[in-house]
Design an enzyme around this catalytic site. Sequence first.
Site, PDB file in Angstrom:
ATOM      1  N   ARG A  15       0.858  -1.180   0.000  1.00 33.83           N
ATOM      2  CA  ARG A  15       0.000   0.000   0.000  1.00 33.83           C
ATOM      3  C   ARG A  15       0.895   1.230   0.000  1.00 33.83           C
ATOM      4  O   ARG A  15       1.624   1.485   0.956  1.00 33.83           O
ATOM      5  CB  ARG A  15      -0.911   0.020   1.229  1.00 33.83           C
ATOM      6  CG  ARG A  15      -1.885   1.206   1.224  1.00 33.83           C
ATOM      7  CD  ARG A  15      -2.909   1.050   0.116  1.00 33.83           C
ATOM      8  NE  ARG A  15      -3.615   2.288  -0.189  1.00 33.83           N
ATOM      9  CZ  ARG A  15      -4.711   2.717   0.431  1.00 33.83           C
ATOM     10  NH1 ARG A  15      -5.219   1.998   1.425  1.00 33.83           N
ATOM     11  NH2 ARG A  15      -5.288   3.833   0.058  1.00 33.83           N
ATOM     12  N   GLU A  17       0.649   4.519   0.317  1.00 28.09           N
ATOM     13  CA  GLU A  17       0.622   5.568   1.328  1.00 28.09           C
ATOM     14  C   GLU A  17       1.226   5.118   2.656  1.00 28.09           C
ATOM     15  O   GLU A  17       1.629   5.948   3.471  1.00 28.09           O
ATOM     16  CB  GLU A  17      -0.803   6.064   1.549  1.00 28.09           C
ATOM     17  CG  GLU A  17      -1.726   5.042   2.195  1.00 28.09           C
ATOM     18  CD  GLU A  17      -3.140   5.568   2.373  1.00 28.09           C
ATOM     19  OE1 GLU A  17      -3.650   5.489   3.504  1.00 28.09           O
ATOM     20  OE2 GLU A  17      -3.732   6.051   1.386  1.00 28.09           O
ATOM     21  N   ASP A  18       1.306   3.807   2.876  1.00 28.05           N
ATOM     22  CA  ASP A  18       1.863   3.287   4.131  1.00 28.05           C
ATOM     23  C   ASP A  18       3.369   3.096   4.065  1.00 28.05           C
ATOM     24  O   ASP A  18       4.084   3.426   5.027  1.00 28.05           O
ATOM     25  CB  ASP A  18       1.213   1.945   4.485  1.00 28.05           C
ATOM     26  CG  ASP A  18      -0.221   2.085   4.957  1.00 28.05           C
ATOM     27  OD1 ASP A  18      -0.643   3.223   5.218  1.00 28.05           O
ATOM     28  OD2 ASP A  18      -0.908   1.047   5.046  1.00 28.05           O
ATOM     29  N   THR A  19       3.873   2.525   2.968  1.00 24.54           N
ATOM     30  CA  THR A  19       5.271   2.047   2.989  1.00 24.54           C
ATOM     31  C   THR A  19       6.090   2.419   1.762  1.00 24.54           C
ATOM     32  O   THR A  19       7.255   2.015   1.670  1.00 24.54           O
ATOM     33  CB  THR A  19       5.299   0.504   3.142  1.00 24.54           C
ATOM     34  OG1 THR A  19       4.736  -0.090   1.964  1.00 24.54           O
ATOM     35  CG2 THR A  19       4.537   0.044   4.367  1.00 24.54           C
ATOM     36  N   ARG A  20       5.516   3.167   0.806  1.00 20.73           N
ATOM     37  CA  ARG A  20       6.255   3.431  -0.421  1.00 20.73           C
ATOM     38  C   ARG A  20       7.588   4.127  -0.161  1.00 20.73           C
ATOM     39  O   ARG A  20       8.595   3.821  -0.802  1.00 20.73           O
ATOM     40  CB  ARG A  20       5.421   4.283  -1.379  1.00 20.73           C
ATOM     41  CG  ARG A  20       6.119   4.524  -2.725  1.00 20.73           C
ATOM     42  CD  ARG A  20       5.338   5.517  -3.595  1.00 20.73           C
ATOM     43  NE  ARG A  20       4.002   5.049  -3.878  1.00 20.73           N
ATOM     44  CZ  ARG A  20       3.693   4.206  -4.865  1.00 20.73           C
ATOM     45  NH1 ARG A  20       4.661   3.729  -5.629  1.00 20.73           N
ATOM     46  NH2 ARG A  20       2.459   3.841  -5.073  1.00 20.73           N
ATOM     47  N   GLY A  48       2.743   3.861 -21.490  1.00 23.49           N
ATOM     48  CA  GLY A  48       1.612   3.608 -22.370  1.00 23.49           C
ATOM     49  C   GLY A  48       0.896   2.309 -22.074  1.00 23.49           C
ATOM     50  O   GLY A  48      -0.125   2.026 -22.662  1.00 23.49           O
ATOM     51  N   GLU A  82      -4.655  -7.372  -6.418  1.00 24.61           N
ATOM     52  CA  GLU A  82      -3.294  -7.887  -6.592  1.00 24.61           C
ATOM     53  C   GLU A  82      -3.100  -9.164  -5.781  1.00 24.61           C
ATOM     54  O   GLU A  82      -2.588 -10.173  -6.279  1.00 24.61           O
ATOM     55  CB  GLU A  82      -2.259  -6.859  -6.122  1.00 24.61           C
ATOM     56  CG  GLU A  82      -1.907  -5.791  -7.110  1.00 24.61           C
ATOM     57  CD  GLU A  82      -0.783  -4.907  -6.602  1.00 24.61           C
ATOM     58  OE1 GLU A  82      -0.494  -3.911  -7.280  1.00 24.61           O
ATOM     59  OE2 GLU A  82      -0.203  -5.193  -5.539  1.00 24.61           O
TER      60      GLU A  82
END
Length: 469
Positions: A15, A17-20, A48, A82
């Site tokens: 996710r 917003e949590d761990t990028r 593309g 996913e």
Amino acid sequence: MASFDRRWDVFLSFRGEDTRFNFTDHLYSALRGKGINTFIDDGGLERGGEIQPSLLKAIEESKVAIVVFSENYAHSRWCLDELDKIMQCRREKVQLVIPNFYRVDPSDVRKHTRSFGEAFAGYGKVTEESVLRWRTALMEAGGLSGWHVQYGHDQIMEYESKIIHEIAQHIFDVLNSKQLHIDDHLSNDVRVIGICGVGGLGKTTLAKLVYNQVADQFEHAIFLSSVSKAQDDHQLLHLQKQLLSDILGENIPHISNIDEGSNVIKHLLCSKKFLVVVDDVNDSSQLNSLVGSPQWFGPGSRIIITTRDKHLLDVYGVDGLYEVKGLEFEEAFQLFSWKAFKTNHPEENFKNLSERAVAYSDGLPLALKVFASFLYGRTMTEWESELQNLQREPKMGILNVLKSSLDGLDHTEKQLFFDIACFFEGEDIYSFKEVQDSCNFPDTGMRVLKDRSLIHISDNRIHMHNLIR
């Protein structure tokens, strides 16, 4: 010819917003630092590309999937889709899945509690089918062995760095050990592997799994399915042309008979490293026409043959033999539940009925799937009625597959089979041999029935699968 290239070593699911910008970013860098080709959704796809289809394709093309579960993971439908795809690849493509529980408890993932339960409270407008798939994927993944990055550690950065190093090293070791194993197995010797067992046990499924795992290690990989349907020269010639087409494309030479086809195939096979799966063979003429002998093949080639008749493998000559057995009760129960309830355990009020169905199937995957699919969505009364009917009249889809194991038996062998089914199942083998001798049954009859997996001997007693009997 199908292609099964694995483009990526690792697929990272997380996710954003949590761990990028912390744990996942550091893990990605550590993996790349070890030369591990890692897919991450903001840098690995060509410009593309359609993002979601491309992501699903990237999952399929990855050897390992690392899932970073974090507090808001289940709040993303994208992440849940996913994960569902990842767990599907784990089941169907034997993909290795490694969960990492980043400051969340594995039991919350598995049981859908706390933030994972809160996420599902917001999915009221989502279809029940999607929610069920997501819940099942979380339950499966939450039960896998992985790493737990616990919350509140005094030296969290140092602690995370240590775990990230362990994960990267583990992935490196797994990928390299697999590669070494494949290289060792795929030596310059031509090797033949036989897979045998009664119909419905999953021989073809097993062959497909092996094929998918190693096909990209060969110059050509060919899967010839349902070969038993070729019962005359015309049908065998068609199979030969199919094999040649897989090798050469449309530019195959003209062949008018089986002997010509065999000579062309032999000439083409001897110069390259092939993987050829010959599925569901029931006559030696099929092997002779398609894969002649191991001497036809180039160095490092592998031939996999599936059949219900072990004697065919003995005649052709195999380097390794795998006899497929029925599922143990717990495995069978889980497979049945997946098909009947779309989860790995039945509804509580259907538990006893499910146990009866599984016991009747006697470990045969085909029977489990057919029964479960038929019973899916039906009432308890309908289940009870159908289970009683099955005792009297099994499903034709199962009977036809099992009956084909009897094809090719001569009159005496069939008589021997029926005598065992009616009178001698579970009886002492030596007592039966006395009866066999007195009736002048040839000794080869028992061997033929054993080779075709119609009977087996355990503790000196004759046994036959419930559904065959």
